[in-house]
Structures are given as structure tokens and as C-alpha cells.
Design a protein around this motif. Structure first.
Motif, PDB file in Angstrom:
ATOM      1  N   LEU A 213       0.833  -1.206   0.000  1.00  0.00           N
ATOM      2  CA  LEU A 213       0.000   0.000   0.000  1.00  0.00           C
ATOM      3  C   LEU A 213       0.864   1.252   0.000  1.00  0.00           C
ATOM      4  CD1 LEU A 213      -2.827   1.358   0.340  1.00  0.00           C
ATOM      5  CD2 LEU A 213      -2.446   1.214   2.817  1.00  0.00           C
ATOM      6  N   PHE A 214       1.923   1.256   0.835  1.00  0.00           N
ATOM      7  CA  PHE A 214       2.782   2.426   0.952  1.00  0.00           C
ATOM      8  C   PHE A 214       3.816   2.535  -0.161  1.00  0.00           C
ATOM      9  CE2 PHE A 214       1.958   2.546   5.769  1.00  0.00           C
ATOM     10  CZ  PHE A 214       0.900   3.432   5.585  1.00  0.00           C
ATOM     11  N   LEU A 215       3.843   1.546  -1.042  1.00  0.00           N
ATOM     12  CA  LEU A 215       4.750   1.614  -2.190  1.00  0.00           C
ATOM     13  C   LEU A 215       4.003   1.760  -3.512  1.00  0.00           C
ATOM     14  CD1 LEU A 215       7.368  -1.155  -1.261  1.00  0.00           C
ATOM     15  CD2 LEU A 215       7.614   1.316  -1.021  1.00  0.00           C
ATOM     16  N   THR A 216       2.669   1.816  -3.447  1.00  0.00           N
ATOM     17  CA  THR A 216       1.878   1.929  -4.680  1.00  0.00           C
ATOM     18  C   THR A 216       0.838   3.040  -4.568  1.00  0.00           C
ATOM     19  OG1 THR A 216       0.449   0.137  -3.827  1.00  0.00           O
ATOM     20  CG2 THR A 216       2.201  -0.478  -5.369  1.00  0.00           C
ATOM     21  N   VAL A 217      -0.299   2.746  -3.950  1.00  0.00           N
ATOM     22  CA  VAL A 217      -1.421   3.698  -3.900  1.00  0.00           C
ATOM     23  C   VAL A 217      -1.054   4.948  -3.104  1.00  0.00           C
ATOM     24  CG1 VAL A 217      -3.841   4.013  -3.269  1.00  0.00           C
ATOM     25  CG2 VAL A 217      -3.047   1.784  -4.088  1.00  0.00           C
ATOM     26  N   ILE A 218      -0.467   4.764  -1.936  1.00  0.00           N
ATOM     27  CA  ILE A 218       0.011   5.875  -1.103  1.00  0.00           C
ATOM     28  C   ILE A 218       1.526   5.751  -1.049  1.00  0.00           C
ATOM     29  CG2 ILE A 218      -0.199   7.049   1.119  1.00  0.00           C
ATOM     30  CD1 ILE A 218      -2.794   5.532   1.581  1.00  0.00           C
ATOM     31  N   PRO A 219       2.244   6.332  -1.990  1.00  0.00           N
ATOM     32  CA  PRO A 219       3.670   5.995  -2.179  1.00  0.00           C
ATOM     33  C   PRO A 219       4.637   6.685  -1.218  1.00  0.00           C
ATOM     34  CG  PRO A 219       3.000   7.610  -3.810  1.00  0.00           C
ATOM     35  CD  PRO A 219       1.773   7.300  -2.996  1.00  0.00           C
ATOM     36  N   VAL A 220       4.280   6.752   0.060  1.00  0.00           N
ATOM     37  CA  VAL A 220       5.177   7.408   1.021  1.00  0.00           C
ATOM     38  C   VAL A 220       6.458   6.602   1.233  1.00  0.00           C
ATOM     39  CG1 VAL A 220       3.345   8.665   2.226  1.00  0.00           C
ATOM     40  CG2 VAL A 220       3.902   6.332   2.928  1.00  0.00           C
ATOM     41  N   GLY A 221       6.384   5.286   1.070  1.00  0.00           N
ATOM     42  CA  GLY A 221       7.567   4.459   1.242  1.00  0.00           C
ATOM     43  C   GLY A 221       8.605   4.684   0.164  1.00  0.00           C
ATOM     44  N   LEU A 222       8.188   5.217  -0.993  1.00  0.00           N
ATOM     45  CA  LEU A 222       9.121   5.471  -2.090  1.00  0.00           C
ATOM     46  C   LEU A 222       9.908   6.758  -1.896  1.00  0.00           C
ATOM     47  CD1 LEU A 222       6.944   4.496  -5.197  1.00  0.00           C
ATOM     48  CD2 LEU A 222       8.779   3.181  -4.137  1.00  0.00           C
ATOM     49  N   ALA A 223       9.483   7.589  -0.931  1.00  0.00           N
ATOM     50  CA  ALA A 223      10.130   8.887  -0.744  1.00  0.00           C
ATOM     51  C   ALA A 223      11.396   8.812   0.094  1.00  0.00           C
ATOM     52  CB  ALA A 223       9.147   9.870  -0.106  1.00  0.00           C
ATOM     53  N   ALA A 224      11.565   7.730   0.888  1.00  0.00           N
ATOM     54  CA  ALA A 224      12.767   7.639   1.719  1.00  0.00           C
ATOM     55  C   ALA A 224      13.161   6.194   2.008  1.00  0.00           C
ATOM     56  CB  ALA A 224      12.557   8.397   3.032  1.00  0.00           C
ATOM     57  N   TRP A 225      12.228   5.391   2.538  1.00  0.00           N
ATOM     58  CA  TRP A 225      12.612   4.057   2.997  1.00  0.00           C
ATOM     59  C   TRP A 225      13.093   3.164   1.854  1.00  0.00           C
ATOM     60  CZ3 TRP A 225      10.235  -0.710   1.815  1.00  0.00           C
ATOM     61  CH2 TRP A 225      10.785  -1.816   2.488  1.00  0.00           C
ATOM     62  N   PHE A 226      12.307   3.018   0.814  1.00  0.00           N
ATOM     63  CA  PHE A 226      12.638   2.104  -0.287  1.00  0.00           C
ATOM     64  C   PHE A 226      13.962   2.467  -0.970  1.00  0.00           C
ATOM     65  CE2 PHE A 226      12.225   0.620  -4.724  1.00  0.00           C
ATOM     66  CZ  PHE A 226      12.012  -0.726  -4.502  1.00  0.00           C
ATOM     67  N   PRO A 227      14.167   3.732  -1.389  1.00  0.00           N
ATOM     68  CA  PRO A 227      15.472   4.055  -1.997  1.00  0.00           C
ATOM     69  C   PRO A 227      16.637   3.932  -1.021  1.00  0.00           C
ATOM     70  CG  PRO A 227      14.155   6.028  -1.684  1.00  0.00           C
ATOM     71  CD  PRO A 227      13.255   4.882  -1.427  1.00  0.00           C
ATOM     72  N   SER A 228      16.392   4.207   0.261  1.00  0.00           N
ATOM     73  CA  SER A 228      17.473   4.083   1.246  1.00  0.00           C
ATOM     74  C   SER A 228      17.922   2.637   1.389  1.00  0.00           C
ATOM     75  CB  SER A 228      17.009   4.624   2.610  1.00  0.00           C
ATOM     76  OG  SER A 228      16.744   6.004   2.540  1.00  0.00           O
ATOM     77  N   VAL A 229      16.976   1.701   1.399  1.00  0.00           N
ATOM     78  CA  VAL A 229      17.313   0.282   1.495  1.00  0.00           C
ATOM     79  C   VAL A 229      18.155  -0.143   0.298  1.00  0.00           C
ATOM     80  CG1 VAL A 229      16.358  -2.058   1.426  1.00  0.00           C
ATOM     81  CG2 VAL A 229      15.337  -0.341   2.927  1.00  0.00           C
ATOM     82  N   LEU A 230      17.763   0.282  -0.897  1.00  0.00           N
ATOM     83  CA  LEU A 230      18.525  -0.086  -2.096  1.00  0.00           C
ATOM     84  C   LEU A 230      19.907   0.555  -2.100  1.00  0.00           C
ATOM     85  CD1 LEU A 230      15.732   0.158  -4.827  1.00  0.00           C
ATOM     86  CD2 LEU A 230      16.708  -1.909  -3.825  1.00  0.00           C
ATOM     87  N   PHE A 239      24.263  -5.699  -3.883  1.00  0.00           N
ATOM     88  CA  PHE A 239      23.392  -5.479  -5.039  1.00  0.00           C
ATOM     89  C   PHE A 239      23.778  -6.445  -6.155  1.00  0.00           C
ATOM     90  CE2 PHE A 239      21.501  -3.302  -8.610  1.00  0.00           C
ATOM     91  CZ  PHE A 239      20.379  -2.700  -8.072  1.00  0.00           C
ATOM     92  N   ASP A 240      22.779  -7.134  -6.723  1.00  0.00           N
ATOM     93  CA  ASP A 240      23.037  -8.045  -7.837  1.00  0.00           C
ATOM     94  C   ASP A 240      21.991  -7.859  -8.922  1.00  0.00           C
ATOM     95  OD1 ASP A 240      20.710  -9.413  -6.955  1.00  0.00           O
ATOM     96  OD2 ASP A 240      21.904 -10.652  -5.596  1.00  0.00           O
ATOM     97  N   ARG A 241      22.087  -8.630  -9.993  1.00  0.00           N
ATOM     98  CA  ARG A 241      21.196  -8.459 -11.135  1.00  0.00           C
ATOM     99  C   ARG A 241      19.744  -8.748 -10.798  1.00  0.00           C
ATOM    100  NH1 ARG A 241      24.538 -11.151 -16.248  1.00  0.00           N
ATOM    101  NH2 ARG A 241      26.315  -9.661 -16.195  1.00  0.00           N
ATOM    102  N   SER A 242      19.515  -9.597  -9.821  1.00  0.00           N
ATOM    103  CA  SER A 242      18.138  -9.932  -9.449  1.00  0.00           C
ATOM    104  C   SER A 242      17.400  -8.728  -8.864  1.00  0.00           C
ATOM    105  CB  SER A 242      18.131 -11.081  -8.433  1.00  0.00           C
ATOM    106  OG  SER A 242      18.780 -10.700  -7.226  1.00  0.00           O
ATOM    107  N   MET A 243      18.150  -7.710  -8.435  1.00  0.00           N
ATOM    108  CA  MET A 243      17.549  -6.523  -7.840  1.00  0.00           C
ATOM    109  C   MET A 243      17.404  -5.372  -8.833  1.00  0.00           C
ATOM    110  SD  MET A 243      19.647  -6.537  -4.242  1.00  0.00           S
ATOM    111  CE  MET A 243      18.871  -5.025  -3.712  1.00  0.00           C
ATOM    112  N   LEU A 244      17.713  -5.630 -10.098  1.00  0.00           N
ATOM    113  CA  LEU A 244      17.687  -4.579 -11.108  1.00  0.00           C
ATOM    114  C   LEU A 244      16.281  -4.003 -11.278  1.00  0.00           C
ATOM    115  CD1 LEU A 244      19.394  -3.024 -13.132  1.00  0.00           C
ATOM    116  CD2 LEU A 244      18.859  -4.779 -14.843  1.00  0.00           C
ATOM    117  N   LEU A 245      15.270  -4.879 -11.252  1.00  0.00           N
ATOM    118  CA  LEU A 245      13.886  -4.424 -11.395  1.00  0.00           C
ATOM    119  C   LEU A 245      13.498  -3.525 -10.228  1.00  0.00           C
ATOM    120  CD1 LEU A 245      11.465  -4.682 -13.283  1.00  0.00           C
ATOM    121  CD2 LEU A 245      10.662  -6.603 -11.893  1.00  0.00           C
ATOM    122  N   GLN A 246      13.906  -3.911  -9.018  1.00  0.00           N
ATOM    123  CA  GLN A 246      13.633  -3.069  -7.854  1.00  0.00           C
ATOM    124  C   GLN A 246      14.324  -1.717  -7.982  1.00  0.00           C
ATOM    125  OE1 GLN A 246      14.228  -4.955  -3.998  1.00  0.00           O
ATOM    126  NE2 GLN A 246      13.961  -6.980  -4.906  1.00  0.00           N
TER     127      GLN A 246
END
Length: 286
Positions: A213-230, A239-246
């Protein structure tokens, strides 16, 4: 394309001079605003940072990693402040709802160029960006991250993408002001508060449904948490090729949301061209 770029650069120079003139003419008030923005930056990250101090980290991240996420979040806010804080550009529902869109339409430049440039405040709006750079640098120094040029480029791409995502989300909400100008005048602030209050919380230990939910409809997770993890995984060498889509998800989501926002905004502009605005307020156009 070249002509449009020249127009945009000329507008940026113009608004840079205007920002400098404000500092020179009313230095005390300008410095007070810069100081207030710095206090706001500290308050925004204080809650999560104190929780991480108490528990030594949470949400699947240790204390230093949470500090890095806080730095990235502040960096995104800093980009937003520099490019969109002036003239209510970042709160475009106010411009639409108050009937002030005509101020933009009568300018002898394309509307998109004026909207992109009129919020540019490199002097009065730089405090948040400076805080973000400093906090991110400090967090990186506490982590076993291999800082390379590709990693720095990825950091920049994610920061710009997250900013574009937030602006697109707020502008999409602001389109409601075309049809209900009085009721939706402050709806952009609601969207901004949503990101301000939630984007700094780590989502690693939340359920899959909440995380989606927080990565799609309400994308607050994309503003800090998700890119920080990557970014952390890339810095750790995990980081490997399997994570390229992410890795491509955030820029792709920001691009898709931007296209949707442009489409909806154009529809709103057509409605505005036919019906105009039933109200006008000279207050707050700054």
C-alpha cells in the motif's frame, strides 16, 4: 528543445536575482525563515531518530541505517524547498483555488516553464538541503558503505525521483481545486503532510499488504525508505542483477505518476479555460 531549455535557464536566473534581492532588502526576515526551516528539518526527523536511539534501531534497520534514511529524507525535502517553495509553486492548489493561475498564464513564457521556475529559491530555501547533505554525509561515515561515483549517481537519481514523485502526487491532488476551488485550496498541504509524517518510518517489519500500500497507492515508502534500502545494499556490495527491477521501480513510478499528473492537469486547465474561477484572492501569492 534547446529553445525551451534556454527559456527555463533564463527564468531560473531571474528568480535567483529576485531571491537575492529579498535577502538584501530584508535580511533579518530572510534569515529568520532560513533558521525556521532548519528547526523544521530537525523536528521532522526527531521522532524516528529518538525511537532508534531508545531501541537501537527498528523496522529492520539499525541506528546508523535509520540515520542514513533520515539524511536521505531531508535531502529530498531540501531539493523540494529549493525548487518549489517560492510563490506557492509547491502548493499549487492555493494558486488554482485562489484564482491566481492567471498570474502564470499571462507571463510571456510557456506555463510549464513558469511553474517549474517560479518556485526557485536557491538562497532562502537552501537550509534544508544543507542539513540533508550534512546528515547523509555523517550517516555514511558511520556505515561500511563503499562510496563510488556510480553509488553517488544512484543517490542523486533516487533523490530527484523521490522529489518528482512527491511533487507529482501533490499536484495530482491539487487538480481537485479546478473543480472545487474553495474546498480544495489547501489540499496540496494535506498531501505534503502525508509524506512529512510518514516517509521517515522504516517499513521493513510491516506486513506485505501494508508495505505494498505504501509503495503503490500511497507511495510514502518510495520517498525515503525504499530508496534508502537499495542504496544501503548497493553500498554494502549486496546489489546483484536480481535486484535490477527493484532499482528501476522508483524512477519508473515517478515517471508514470508525472505523466498521469500532466494528463489530469491538462484536463483541469481545459475546465479552467471554459469556466474560469469563481473567486480571486491577492493574498498569499508570494
Amino acid at each position: 528543445m534547446v529553445d525551451n531549455l534556454k527559456i527555463l535557464l533564463r527564468l531560473y536566473r531571474q528568480y535567483t536575482k529576485m531571491d537575492l534581492l529579498w535577502f538584501l532588502r530584508d535580511t533579518r526576515y530572510c534569515l529568520l525563515q532560513i533558521f525556521s526551516d532548519t528547526i523544521c528539518a530537525c523536528c521532522t526527523i526527531a521522532g524516528v531518530f529518538l525511537l532508534s536511539e531508545k531501541f537501537g534501531g527498528f523496522g529492520g534497520m539499525n541506528q546508523a541505517e535509520i540515520l542514513f534514511m533520515m539524511g536521505f529524507s531531508t535531502l529530498v525535502d531540501g531539493i523540494y524547498m529549493i525548487f518549489f517553495i517560492g510563490n506557492n509553486t509547491g502548493m499549487i492548489s492555493r494558486i488554482i483555488g485562489r484564482g491566481q493561475l492567471d498570474h502564470v498564464m499571462i507571463q510571456p513564457v510557456p506555463i510549464w516553464a513558469e511553474l517549474l521556475a517560479q518556485g526557485f529559491s536557491p538562497l532562502s530555501g537552501n537550509s534544508m538541503l544543507i542539513c540533508g547533505i550534512g546528515l547523509t554525509t555523517y550517516a555514511v561515515s558511520r556505515l561500511p558503505i563503499s562510496v563510488t561515483m556510480p553509488w553517488l549517481m544512484l543517490l542523486l537519481i533516487y533523490a530527484v525521483s523521490a522529489t518528482a514523485l512527491i511533487i507529482s502526487f501533490m499536484t495530482l491532488l491539487s487538480c481537485a481545486a479546478f473543480y472545487a476551488p474553495a474546498a480544495a485550496e489547501e489540499i496540496a498541504q494535506v498531501g505534503k503532510d502525508l509524506f512529512t509524517s510518514l516517509k521517515t518510518y522504516p517499513l521493513g517489519t510491516m506486513s506485505h499488504s501494508v508495505r505494498r500500500l505504501f509503495l503503490t497507492v500511497i507511495p510514502v515508502g518510495l520517498a525515503a525508505w525504499f530508496p534508502s534500502v537499495l542504496l544501503l545494499k548497493a553500498g554494502y556490495g549486496e546489489f546483484d542483477r536480481s535486484m535490477l527491477l527493484q532499482a528501476c521501480y522508483l524512477p519508473a513510478a515517478a515517471f508514470a505518476l508525472s505523466l498521469l499528473t500532466i494528463y489530469v492537469f491538462k484536463k483541469g486547465m481545459k475546465y479552467y479555460a471554459v469556466n474560469g474561477s469563481p473567486r480571486y484572492s491577492g493574498f498569499g501569492h508570494r
